[in-house]
Write a protein that holds these residues in place. Structure first.
Motif, short mmCIF file in Angstrom:
data_model
loop_
_atom_site.label_atom_id
_atom_site.label_comp_id
_atom_site.label_asym_id
_atom_site.label_seq_id
_atom_site.Cartn_x
_atom_site.Cartn_y
_atom_site.Cartn_z
N UNK A 261 0.83 -1.20 0.00
CA UNK A 261 0.00 0.00 0.00
C UNK A 261 0.87 1.26 0.00
N UNK A 262 2.02 1.19 0.67
CA UNK A 262 2.95 2.33 0.64
C UNK A 262 3.38 2.64 -0.79
N UNK A 342 9.35 -7.16 0.03
CA UNK A 342 8.97 -6.03 0.89
C UNK A 342 10.02 -4.91 0.82
N UNK A 343 11.29 -5.29 0.79
CA UNK A 343 12.36 -4.27 0.70
C UNK A 343 12.26 -3.49 -0.61
N UNK A 344 12.01 -4.21 -1.70
CA UNK A 344 11.87 -3.54 -3.00
C UNK A 344 10.67 -2.59 -2.99
N UNK A 345 9.57 -3.04 -2.40
CA UNK A 345 8.36 -2.21 -2.35
C UNK A 345 8.59 -0.94 -1.53
N UNK A 346 9.25 -1.08 -0.37
CA UNK A 346 9.52 0.10 0.45
C UNK A 346 10.48 1.06 -0.27
N UNK A 348 10.97 1.29 -3.56
CA UNK A 348 10.23 1.87 -4.68
C UNK A 348 9.29 2.98 -4.19
N UNK A 349 8.59 2.69 -3.09
CA UNK A 349 7.67 3.68 -2.56
C UNK A 349 8.38 4.94 -2.11
#
Length: 367
Positions: A261-262, A342-346, A348-349
């Motif tokens: 969601x971030x 999760x690391x990639x998503x954070x 990227x966000x």
């Protein structure tokens, strides 16, 4: 009536960016969807990778590998390498292990067992490998091969979880849940920014103590909380109604949901920064959601996509979101399994949020 028609038409044509988004974005969306749906059987698709562990080195295994090579990219590897390709790298949906003395046992009339190391989360990719095995069975029968006499049986072993198969709901529902959150949060974030500006609230907020960045982060944090609640609610509904597994790690699911969601909120901020008006938000935001859903694998398995789409997929965050959801739901992994997604998503966000806030401030704060 004519005057109103002319006035509205002039207002619309005056907004050149809205006109460009309205004309060009549908072309992009239709192209991506058409490529994903109708290029799956094209001749330029790469054959599936099937690692083979040949511990037999006899004529039976050689015949098997030769027949399989007519339909797949067969790669003879060691047992640890085969397990790594299926379990760790997710490069192959299944690997075949030919046991030692397979040929000798066959010629003695003794039944043998082939081992199929699988990743049920691969979905249609695994079904493709199984279909290839059926094709080989027919080819072997035509060559009077031992497979036609049922002297060899097949045993499956799941390398990524405890279940040999996953339901169609578990394959599809998480992707649709992510798509809905994309729709709700991207539009909610981008349109709320323009609503603040159009209503005149934004200039007043910008002069209060705290500064632009803190105000924007506060507004986006509210969107983050709403998006997390929406996504968790959808997954819980899928669990109760469709029996979709939520995995074995509630902490992992919570961390991944926040990360997803971030990244979505950040994408909404970029849309808000790129558009000058609420009218421009609709075509651009809708195109972003559909393209991210299609390329990221929310609607279909990556094996159904053309090669160019699979090469582009790692560059969009929805791919990593789906990878994390699959690791939790289909592969029953924990926090360690979703550490990379999760690391990639954070990351990227964080980057896209900074870009979006810069664009929005550059475009609107001084107006």
């Amino acid at each position: 009536m004519w005057s109103v028609f002319v006035k509205d038409l002039r207002v619309f044509l005056r907004d050149r960016n809205a006109l460009a988004f309205a004309l060009l974005m549908p072309v992009l969306v239709i192209t991506v969807i058409a490529q994903g749906l109708y290029r799956s059987d094209s001749e330029d698709r790469r054959p599936p990778l099937v690692p083979v562990v040949n511990e037999d080195q006899g004529p039976v295994a050689t015949t098997f590998v030769k027949l399989l090579g007519e339909h797949a990219d067969v790669r003879e590897v060691s047992r640890p390498e085969a397990e790594a390709l299926v379990r760790d790298r997710h490069a192959a949906a299944a690997a075949i292990v030919f046991p030692p003395k397979l040929s000798k046992r066959y010629f003695q009339g003794v039944s043998s067992e082939l081992l199929l190391l699988t990743d049920p989360a691969a979905g249609s990719d695994l079904q493709t490998v199984k279909v290839l095995l059926l094709l080989m069975d027919k080819d072997a029968a035509a060559l009077a091969d031992p497979f036609a006499e049922e002297k060899i049986t097949l045993r499956e072993e799941n390398l990524t979880g405890n279940k040999l198969e996953v339901s169609v709901f578990e394959e599809r529902v998480p992707g649709f849940a992510l798509m809905f959150v994309l729709l709700a949060v991207v539009f909610g974030t981008s349109m709320s920014m323009h609503d603040e500006r159009d209503s005149g609230t934004l200039p007043r907020l910008l002069i209060v103590p705290g500064g632009f960045t803190r105000i924007m982060l506060g507004k986006l944090a509210a969107r983050l909380v709403v998006g997390v609640v929406q996504m968790l609610g959808l997954l819980l509904w899928a669990h109760w109604v469709f029996g979709v597994s939520l995995g074995t790690s509630p902490a992992g699911m919570l961390v991944l949901t926040v990360a997803c969601v971030f990244a979505v909120v950040a994408a909404g901020m970029v849309v808000a920064g790129l558009t000058r008006s609420r009218e421009q938000t609709l075509p651009l935001g809708l195109s972003v959601v559909i393209v991210l859903s299609a390329v990221g694998g929310c609607w279909w398995s990556p094996s159904m996509q053309p090669d160019w789409m699979n090469r582009v997929a790692p560059a969009v965050f929805s791919t990593w979101a789906m990878r994390g959801l699959n690791d939790l739901i289909l592969r029953e992994g924990g926090l360690a399994a979703i550490a990379l997604p999760a690391s990639v998503l954070f990351a990227y966000g964080a980057v896209t949020l900074a870009v979006g806030m810069y664009l929005f401030r550059l475009r609107h704060a001084g107006r």
